[in-house]
Design a protein around this motif. Sequence first.
Motif, PDB file in Angstrom:
ATOM      1  N   SER A 258       0.830  -1.207   0.000  1.00 60.78           N
ATOM      2  CA  SER A 258       0.000   0.000   0.000  1.00 60.78           C
ATOM      3  C   SER A 258       0.861   1.252   0.000  1.00 60.78           C
ATOM      4  N   THR A 259       1.919   1.236   0.813  1.00 61.57           N
ATOM      5  CA  THR A 259       2.824   2.385   0.884  1.00 61.57           C
ATOM      6  C   THR A 259       3.568   2.586  -0.426  1.00 61.57           C
ATOM      7  N   ALA A 260       4.076   1.500  -0.979  1.00 62.22           N
ATOM      8  CA  ALA A 260       4.858   1.589  -2.218  1.00 62.22           C
ATOM      9  C   ALA A 260       4.004   2.090  -3.378  1.00 62.22           C
ATOM     10  N   ALA A 261       2.736   1.695  -3.413  1.00 62.08           N
ATOM     11  CA  ALA A 261       1.865   2.088  -4.517  1.00 62.08           C
ATOM     12  C   ALA A 261       1.433   3.546  -4.407  1.00 62.08           C
ATOM     13  N   GLU A 262       1.283   4.045  -3.180  1.00 63.40           N
ATOM     14  CA  GLU A 262       0.754   5.393  -2.972  1.00 63.40           C
ATOM     15  C   GLU A 262       1.821   6.476  -2.941  1.00 63.40           C
ATOM     16  N   GLU A 263       3.038   6.140  -2.486  1.00 66.44           N
ATOM     17  CA  GLU A 263       4.056   7.165  -2.288  1.00 66.44           C
ATOM     18  C   GLU A 263       4.996   7.238  -3.495  1.00 66.44           C
ATOM     19  N   SER A 264       4.798   8.213  -4.321  1.00 66.28           N
ATOM     20  CA  SER A 264       5.651   8.367  -5.504  1.00 66.28           C
ATOM     21  C   SER A 264       7.062   8.811  -5.138  1.00 66.28           C
ATOM     22  N   LYS A 265       7.256   9.258  -3.874  1.00 66.90           N
ATOM     23  CA  LYS A 265       8.585   9.734  -3.467  1.00 66.90           C
ATOM     24  C   LYS A 265       9.576   8.595  -3.280  1.00 66.90           C
ATOM     25  N   CYS A 266       9.096   7.333  -3.275  1.00 64.40           N
ATOM     26  CA  CYS A 266       9.999   6.204  -3.028  1.00 64.40           C
ATOM     27  C   CYS A 266      11.056   6.110  -4.131  1.00 64.40           C
ATOM     28  N   VAL A 267      12.309   6.096  -3.728  1.00 65.88           N
ATOM     29  CA  VAL A 267      13.408   6.019  -4.681  1.00 65.88           C
ATOM     30  C   VAL A 267      13.467   4.642  -5.326  1.00 65.88           C
ATOM     31  N   ASN A 268      13.163   3.576  -4.548  1.00 66.84           N
ATOM     32  CA  ASN A 268      13.228   2.215  -5.057  1.00 66.84           C
ATOM     33  C   ASN A 268      11.973   1.898  -5.865  1.00 66.84           C
ATOM     34  N   SER A 269      12.039   2.122  -7.184  1.00 68.18           N
ATOM     35  CA  SER A 269      10.873   1.953  -8.045  1.00 68.18           C
ATOM     36  C   SER A 269      10.478   0.496  -8.229  1.00 68.18           C
ATOM     37  N   LEU A 270      11.343  -0.413  -7.779  1.00 66.72           N
ATOM     38  CA  LEU A 270      11.053  -1.835  -7.929  1.00 66.72           C
ATOM     39  C   LEU A 270      10.212  -2.389  -6.790  1.00 66.72           C
ATOM     40  N   SER A 271       9.933  -1.584  -5.766  1.00 64.06           N
ATOM     41  CA  SER A 271       9.262  -2.101  -4.572  1.00 64.06           C
ATOM     42  C   SER A 271       7.929  -2.744  -4.881  1.00 64.06           C
ATOM     43  N   THR A 272       7.076  -2.052  -5.637  1.00 66.01           N
ATOM     44  CA  THR A 272       5.751  -2.588  -5.936  1.00 66.01           C
ATOM     45  C   THR A 272       5.863  -3.888  -6.716  1.00 66.01           C
ATOM     46  N   THR A 273       6.736  -3.914  -7.697  1.00 65.80           N
ATOM     47  CA  THR A 273       6.931  -5.125  -8.495  1.00 65.80           C
ATOM     48  C   THR A 273       7.404  -6.283  -7.626  1.00 65.80           C
ATOM     49  N   ASP A 274       8.401  -6.030  -6.767  1.00 65.19           N
ATOM     50  CA  ASP A 274       8.936  -7.087  -5.916  1.00 65.19           C
ATOM     51  C   ASP A 274       7.889  -7.619  -4.946  1.00 65.19           C
ATOM     52  N   LEU A 275       7.106  -6.727  -4.356  1.00 60.85           N
ATOM     53  CA  LEU A 275       6.099  -7.148  -3.388  1.00 60.85           C
ATOM     54  C   LEU A 275       4.996  -7.960  -4.050  1.00 60.85           C
ATOM     55  N   LEU A 276       4.579  -7.551  -5.228  1.00 68.96           N
ATOM     56  CA  LEU A 276       3.562  -8.315  -5.949  1.00 68.96           C
ATOM     57  C   LEU A 276       4.105  -9.673  -6.369  1.00 68.96           C
ATOM     58  N   MET A 277       5.360  -9.711  -6.761  1.00 75.03           N
ATOM     59  CA  MET A 277       5.967 -10.985  -7.118  1.00 75.03           C
ATOM     60  C   MET A 277       6.066 -11.894  -5.899  1.00 75.03           C
ATOM     61  N   LEU A 278       6.378 -11.307  -4.750  1.00 70.56           N
ATOM     62  CA  LEU A 278       6.465 -12.076  -3.519  1.00 70.56           C
ATOM     63  C   LEU A 278       5.099 -12.691  -3.172  1.00 70.56           C
TER      64      LEU A 278
END
Length: 566
Positions: free
Chosen positions: A139-159
């Motif tokens: 939820s945080t990774a999808a909502e916060e565009s300020k996150c430098v690690n752009s892979l977070s959403t992809t990694d979490l969904l893959m997990l």
Amino acid sequence: MSVLSEAYFVHHKPHLQKLWPDAIKWLRAILREGRPYIRPLLFETVFPVGGQLFSLVGDLEPRLIVEEGALDLALELWKGADTNEDDEIEGYTARPLLMCLNAQKGPAFLDVAEVATRLVDDFDGDGDAVIETILDRLSTAAEESKCVNSLSTTDLLMLLRILADSTQPSLLGALMSTDTIPIVVETLGILLCELSQTAEHDRSVELAFDFLSLMIPASTTSMHEAVDAGILKILLVVASEHQRYDCLEQPAALLNQFQTGIVFRSLASDMIASMNSIATSENNFDLPQVLQLATPNFQREWKRFEALLLEQAIVFELFDYDYAPERGACACCGKLAERKNYLKCAGCQTFLYCDITCQKRDWSRHKSACRKVDDESREYLTSQGCRVSRRLVTLQLNRYCSSIAALARQKNIPLDHLGVHFHHDRAPFMINVFDCRNVGKNIYDFDYSPIEPLVAQEVQRERTLGHPCIMLVVSHFGGVNVSYMVYLEGKLDPDAGRINENQGALYVDEKDNVLFPGASDVVEVIIAKSKELADNDWRTLWGRKPYEYLVEKGKRECPETNLFSY
């Protein structure tokens, strides 16, 4: 090592093999250092670099993933560090854990089940806590565009996707019991609305849709959660962008699965509410244009879905006005009347009686078969869902009785021994016919419990008494087969008139030939008039719901009967 990257190590794999054990030790040492000045190092170096190094090893030398301490490090990097409001980088990385879960199986590699079990153990055996952590971070990774690690959403969904395929019981239970589906649907909606779409966005959309395609068909509860979260509009958007997102025919397949759930009133109501919301609040949403961009297969599925949903909306409205009440007959004296006027045997939940006197008179005949009925069948036959399903399929049996009689004639089944099998576990729905005399011989796929022979024998006895009784078997979503004894409103006449084009739900025989309801069918008439009042506009049809007015009007004009005037 991170800066040298794959460009260097692809040509110097022995260097990677030699450096990797020390890299593990250093990273673990820094993670365990508790002094404040280490904190910036964790966020700016350890988490990003830890993910990069595991990706490097996983791509070039996956066997190094089993190096001593590697899985422990991956779990520590996943658990991460507490973050403050000022932190611009996530205090964790999922990539090392993913590389461990993706390691090939075999004697020299990690097993997915082993990694999943270790993950749960690290959360004190609490599978719910594991999934809740993933969902919070998603939820945080999808909502916060300020996150430098752009892979977070992809990694979490893959997990999530990998864990959904694991055999770890507490994780599978947690995936089904938490808010997993609503959060993933919400994340998918956010990704689709992002103005600056990137390749990483596209990959996240594909992973989210792949996960939902696996989880949503698992139960009607999952379907409810997905519909309430807005999956119908998302299905349409993804289907219209099929060339961009590598989802192939998943939107069409998921829409097909949804159709098997529309027979349940609560889910149909959720879908009607969702269509109403799209029609009344999404003014810029052009459904016809979206469908033009979708694949031909999705267009066909949407047409079937919308036709079925409209038919179910009308049928349930009719039921609210007591249309097509069920009939029944006393198993003792044979008196025919409305089903609601009878008592039901508490043992088999199938036989009906006028009163206690009739039940006692019939007990000597009935007791042997009654005592064989299993608890599972008895429990389902007493449920509200069973009653709604029986009434719905009884209505469909009466609507399609001419087509069903024609099927019986094709198979040389005498009408006095006719049984009908409705398949609501697939779409389009299918109707088969069978010979009741063969029930109990393990010929049919539904013939596995004591209730089937009991119903088959009683139906044949009722037919000898001249009652219009039919054995009805319904296969529901999830593989549940239920047998009923129902009574027709009219005769089974294979030559009776039928319409030659239906606008509602699609029913087929076992050869996929389309079946049609009888002439002057009330449901078909209301469907046609609803579309006419809506001027064939989808927004008016689902926004204003003209079928509600038509049903109320029909009953108002025939208040003293079970008929409707149109």
